[in-house]
Design an enzyme around this catalytic site. Sequence first.
Site, PDB file in Angstrom:
ATOM      1  N   ASP A 188       0.822  -1.227   0.000  1.00 55.93           N
ATOM      2  CA  ASP A 188       0.000   0.000   0.000  1.00 55.93           C
ATOM      3  C   ASP A 188       0.850   1.270   0.000  1.00 55.93           C
ATOM      4  O   ASP A 188       0.325   2.375   0.061  1.00 55.93           O
ATOM      5  CB  ASP A 188      -0.966  -0.003   1.198  1.00 55.93           C
ATOM      6  CG  ASP A 188      -0.231  -0.068   2.529  1.00 55.93           C
ATOM      7  OD1 ASP A 188       1.016   0.044   2.532  1.00 55.93           O
ATOM      8  OD2 ASP A 188      -0.886  -0.221   3.575  1.00 55.93           O
TER       9      ASP A 188
ATOM     10  N   GLU B 206       3.359   2.089   2.308  1.00 55.96           N
ATOM     11  CA  GLU B 206       3.992   2.500   3.574  1.00 55.96           C
ATOM     12  C   GLU B 206       5.420   1.956   3.660  1.00 55.96           C
ATOM     13  O   GLU B 206       5.718   0.890   3.128  1.00 55.96           O
ATOM     14  CB  GLU B 206       3.167   1.982   4.763  1.00 55.96           C
ATOM     15  CG  GLU B 206       1.857   2.735   4.904  1.00 55.96           C
ATOM     16  CD  GLU B 206       1.054   2.311   6.122  1.00 55.96           C
ATOM     17  OE1 GLU B 206       1.527   1.456   6.909  1.00 55.96           O
ATOM     18  OE2 GLU B 206      -0.060   2.842   6.286  1.00 55.96           O
TER      19      GLU B 206
ATOM     20  N   ARG C  12      16.128  24.338  -0.700  1.00 52.50           N
ATOM     21  CA  ARG C  12      15.942  25.520  -1.563  1.00 52.50           C
ATOM     22  C   ARG C  12      14.720  26.338  -1.149  1.00 52.50           C
ATOM     23  O   ARG C  12      14.626  27.504  -1.473  1.00 52.50           O
ATOM     24  CB  ARG C  12      15.854  25.092  -3.040  1.00 52.50           C
ATOM     25  CG  ARG C  12      17.216  24.744  -3.614  1.00 52.50           C
ATOM     26  CD  ARG C  12      17.117  24.136  -4.987  1.00 52.50           C
ATOM     27  NE  ARG C  12      16.560  22.788  -4.944  1.00 52.50           N
ATOM     28  CZ  ARG C  12      16.369  22.022  -6.017  1.00 52.50           C
ATOM     29  NH1 ARG C  12      16.697  22.467  -7.209  1.00 52.50           N
ATOM     30  NH2 ARG C  12      15.883  20.807  -5.899  1.00 52.50           N
ATOM     31  N   GLN C  13      13.772  25.713  -0.424  1.00 52.82           N
ATOM     32  CA  GLN C  13      12.633  26.487   0.096  1.00 52.82           C
ATOM     33  C   GLN C  13      13.052  26.946   1.495  1.00 52.82           C
ATOM     34  O   GLN C  13      12.598  26.428   2.510  1.00 52.82           O
ATOM     35  CB  GLN C  13      11.363  25.618   0.132  1.00 52.82           C
ATOM     36  CG  GLN C  13      10.108  26.364   0.562  1.00 52.82           C
ATOM     37  CD  GLN C  13       9.599  27.380  -0.469  1.00 52.82           C
ATOM     38  OE1 GLN C  13       9.798  27.213  -1.662  1.00 52.82           O
ATOM     39  NE2 GLN C  13       8.958  28.435  -0.005  1.00 52.82           N
TER      40      GLN C  13
ATOM     41  N   HIS D  82      22.110  24.221   0.386  1.00 53.83           N
ATOM     42  CA  HIS D  82      21.840  25.326  -0.548  1.00 53.83           C
ATOM     43  C   HIS D  82      22.157  26.698   0.055  1.00 53.83           C
ATOM     44  O   HIS D  82      22.751  27.550  -0.592  1.00 53.83           O
ATOM     45  CB  HIS D  82      20.393  25.257  -1.021  1.00 53.83           C
ATOM     46  CG  HIS D  82      20.078  26.322  -2.002  1.00 53.83           C
ATOM     47  ND1 HIS D  82      20.680  26.371  -3.243  1.00 53.83           N
ATOM     48  CD2 HIS D  82      19.285  27.407  -1.922  1.00 53.83           C
ATOM     49  CE1 HIS D  82      20.248  27.426  -3.886  1.00 53.83           C
ATOM     50  NE2 HIS D  82      19.407  28.080  -3.108  1.00 53.83           N
TER      51      HIS D  82
ATOM     52  N   ASP E 255      25.572  31.503 -10.293  1.00 56.34           N
ATOM     53  CA  ASP E 255      24.840  32.549  -9.565  1.00 56.34           C
ATOM     54  C   ASP E 255      25.626  32.944  -8.318  1.00 56.34           C
ATOM     55  O   ASP E 255      26.637  32.306  -7.997  1.00 56.34           O
ATOM     56  CB  ASP E 255      23.405  32.102  -9.200  1.00 56.34           C
ATOM     57  CG  ASP E 255      23.382  30.819  -8.398  1.00 56.34           C
ATOM     58  OD1 ASP E 255      24.323  30.588  -7.610  1.00 56.34           O
ATOM     59  OD2 ASP E 255      22.433  30.036  -8.543  1.00 56.34           O
TER      60      ASP E 255
ATOM     61  N   LYS F 192      22.059  35.374 -11.873  1.00 55.28           N
ATOM     62  CA  LYS F 192      20.882  34.591 -12.292  1.00 55.28           C
ATOM     63  C   LYS F 192      19.632  35.138 -11.616  1.00 55.28           C
ATOM     64  O   LYS F 192      19.655  35.448 -10.434  1.00 55.28           O
ATOM     65  CB  LYS F 192      21.096  33.122 -11.900  1.00 55.28           C
ATOM     66  CG  LYS F 192      19.943  32.197 -12.264  1.00 55.28           C
ATOM     67  CD  LYS F 192      20.295  30.741 -12.021  1.00 55.28           C
ATOM     68  CE  LYS F 192      19.836  30.262 -10.666  1.00 55.28           C
ATOM     69  NZ  LYS F 192      20.051  28.837 -10.437  1.00 55.28           N
TER      70      LYS F 192
ATOM     71  N   ARG G 225      15.519  34.089 -11.190  1.00 54.78           N
ATOM     72  CA  ARG G 225      14.441  33.140 -11.491  1.00 54.78           C
ATOM     73  C   ARG G 225      13.113  33.772 -11.121  1.00 54.78           C
ATOM     74  O   ARG G 225      12.948  34.241  -9.988  1.00 54.78           O
ATOM     75  CB  ARG G 225      14.646  31.841 -10.690  1.00 54.78           C
ATOM     76  CG  ARG G 225      13.743  30.692 -11.160  1.00 54.78           C
ATOM     77  CD  ARG G 225      13.862  29.496 -10.224  1.00 54.78           C
ATOM     78  NE  ARG G 225      15.173  28.856 -10.254  1.00 54.78           N
ATOM     79  CZ  ARG G 225      15.504  27.873 -11.080  1.00 54.78           C
ATOM     80  NH1 ARG G 225      14.641  27.436 -11.960  1.00 54.78           N
ATOM     81  NH2 ARG G 225      16.707  27.333 -11.022  1.00 54.78           N
TER      82      ARG G 225
HETATM   83  C1  R5P Z   1      19.613  27.261  -7.265  1.00 52.48           C
HETATM   84  O1  R5P Z   1      19.845  28.418  -6.973  1.00 52.48           O
HETATM   85  C2  R5P Z   1      20.620  26.165  -7.184  1.00 52.48           C
HETATM   86  O2  R5P Z   1      21.855  26.616  -6.712  1.00 52.48           O
HETATM   87  C3  R5P Z   1      20.807  25.474  -8.510  1.00 52.48           C
HETATM   88  O3  R5P Z   1      21.396  26.382  -9.422  1.00 52.48           O
HETATM   89  C4  R5P Z   1      19.483  24.996  -9.055  1.00 52.48           C
HETATM   90  O4  R5P Z   1      18.771  24.316  -8.074  1.00 52.48           O
HETATM   91  C5  R5P Z   1      19.697  24.103 -10.262  1.00 52.48           C
HETATM   92  O5  R5P Z   1      18.445  23.683 -10.713  1.00 52.48           O
HETATM   93  P1  R5P Z   1      18.162  23.445 -12.241  1.00 52.48           P
HETATM   94  O6  R5P Z   1      19.122  22.396 -12.717  1.00 52.48           O
HETATM   95  O7  R5P Z   1      16.738  22.987 -12.272  1.00 52.48           O
HETATM   96  O8  R5P Z   1      18.354  24.751 -12.937  1.00 52.48           O
END
Ligand code: R5P
Length: 296
Positions: free
Chosen positions: A34, A36, A95-96, A129, A168, A191, A193
């Site tokens: 199931d 788990e 990342r969050q 991150h 970045d 960079k 996003r």
């Molecule tokens: C974001 O700032 C991280 O450092 C990576 O650059 C990012 O997670 C890479 O993700 P993706 O391959 O989807 O661009």
Amino acid sequence: MKIVAGPRSEALSAKLAEELNAELVRVVHKVFPDGESYVRLEGAERLVGEKVALVQSLAPPQDKSFFETLLMLDALKRNRVGEIGLVVPYLAYARQDKVFLKGEPVSVDVVLRSFENEGVSFLVTVDVHNEEVLLNRKMKCVNVTAVKLLAEHIVNEISGEVTLVSPDVGRAEAVRAAAEALGCEFLCFEKHRDRITGKVEMKAPSGASAKKRAAVILDDIISTGGTIKHAAKLLRSLGAKKIYAGCVHMLASEESVRSMREAGVERIISTDTLESPYSKISVAPLLARTLKELLP
Ligand code: R5P
């Protein structure tokens, strides 16, 4: 110290136990029909009063790996271990790390709080991150960086002059330090996003050039490969001779790898924080050194 091999990091746990000359504790695991998860520590009776380091990357499927970790921590506590250290080579959800859009959670906080609530006394992770998420925690947190190791490995395989590239500002410090140590040039892109559409824009600093040089893009994570593709495109426009990509945590699918190759990336190399055909560099020696310091 005993090393408990979480199901998502069995190979790395074995290497780590060898580095430390420590006993390796295996974990029986399965998924019920199931869906788990089930885990059982082998030889649990030998863990009473011992210092243990549980090794488990939060590999995809991340939620399952996370829940398995909580189950293993509960099992360790029930077997009255002396001290629990947790090694999470890849910390998912990092990342969050803030509320970007109103109504969002801080996912990494949920993950770290859960570990603290399960009695973890220290956490070791690799190239998280954003290191700031580890500050002011109840458990001691250590972030180990593998960027220099990664850069060294790739640069040694390339002849001629090399530029190390941070796609970045997040990775700039680590990549700059690696470039200095290896005598390479350094470039950092900018960079942006869009949080709603996910669209990425990347810019090179004015006057930047990569003419007649090999370029190595270094990042913490490759997931969709979008970041690497943008950086590769910029590097081609700056005249780079050859382009390589290195990441600590390799999450990309084969389709993403294909599209990075089509964008001109010659080779992709990662560490073994996550198991993949691209993991050519082991973080075991770095983790072993850190664990020796934490649990002498
Ligand atoms: C974001 O700032 C991280 O450092 C990576 O650059 C990012 O997670 C890479 O993700 P993706 O391959 O989807 O661009």
